[in-house]
Design a protein around this motif. Structure first.
Motif, PDB file in Angstrom:
ATOM      1  N   VAL A 262       0.850  -1.193   0.000  1.00 17.90           N
ATOM      2  CA  VAL A 262       0.000   0.000   0.000  1.00 17.90           C
ATOM      3  C   VAL A 262       0.883   1.239   0.000  1.00 17.90           C
ATOM      4  O   VAL A 262       1.704   1.428   0.882  1.00 17.90           O
ATOM      5  CB  VAL A 262      -0.941   0.007   1.227  1.00 17.90           C
ATOM      6  CG1 VAL A 262      -1.740   1.292   1.294  1.00 17.90           C
ATOM      7  CG2 VAL A 262      -1.850  -1.203   1.204  1.00 17.90           C
ATOM      8  N   GLN A 263       0.704   2.075  -1.010  1.00 19.10           N
ATOM      9  CA  GLN A 263       1.520   3.283  -1.119  1.00 19.10           C
ATOM     10  C   GLN A 263       0.955   4.426  -0.291  1.00 19.10           C
ATOM     11  O   GLN A 263       1.694   5.201   0.300  1.00 19.10           O
ATOM     12  CB  GLN A 263       1.650   3.708  -2.575  1.00 19.10           C
ATOM     13  CG  GLN A 263       2.427   2.727  -3.399  1.00 19.10           C
ATOM     14  CD  GLN A 263       2.529   3.162  -4.858  1.00 19.10           C
ATOM     15  OE1 GLN A 263       1.984   4.184  -5.257  1.00 19.10           O
ATOM     16  NE2 GLN A 263       3.231   2.378  -5.641  1.00 19.10           N
ATOM     17  N   ARG A 264      -0.384   4.554  -0.291  1.00 16.42           N
ATOM     18  CA  ARG A 264      -1.011   5.612   0.494  1.00 16.42           C
ATOM     19  C   ARG A 264      -2.474   5.260   0.751  1.00 16.42           C
ATOM     20  O   ARG A 264      -3.069   4.460   0.040  1.00 16.42           O
ATOM     21  CB  ARG A 264      -0.913   6.951  -0.212  1.00 16.42           C
ATOM     22  CG  ARG A 264      -1.653   7.032  -1.524  1.00 16.42           C
ATOM     23  CD  ARG A 264      -1.367   8.339  -2.247  1.00 16.42           C
ATOM     24  NE  ARG A 264      -1.977   8.339  -3.560  1.00 16.42           N
ATOM     25  CZ  ARG A 264      -2.997   9.102  -3.911  1.00 16.42           C
ATOM     26  NH1 ARG A 264      -3.505   9.951  -3.039  1.00 16.42           N
ATOM     27  NH2 ARG A 264      -3.498   9.038  -5.112  1.00 16.42           N
TER      28      ARG A 264
END
Length: 65
Positions: free
Chosen positions: A8-10
């Protein structure tokens, strides 16, 4: 907040935003169906029952199918 999965990046919508929107939706549903004898909530998509099981945000008599 819990640890985020490495892939998950953001986070696009955080937990508080979801909770706030659920309360808003619950208030709108309660207003729209305030005179209804009963309201039936039907969970259709896979995983949607978990979401709808938390229908505490709707303050009217209801059943869940």
């Amino acid at each position: 907040m819990a640890d985020i999965h490495p892939h998950v990046q953001r986070i696009l919508i955080n937990e508080e935003q979801i909770r706030t929107r659920l309360v808003e939706m619950g208030a709108q549903i309660a207003q729209d169906y305030k005179d209804a004898k009963d309201v039936v909530l039907v969970a259709i998509l896979k995983g949607s029952f978990i979401f709808i099981a938390g229908a505490y945000f709707i303050s009217i008599k209801k059943s869940i199918s």
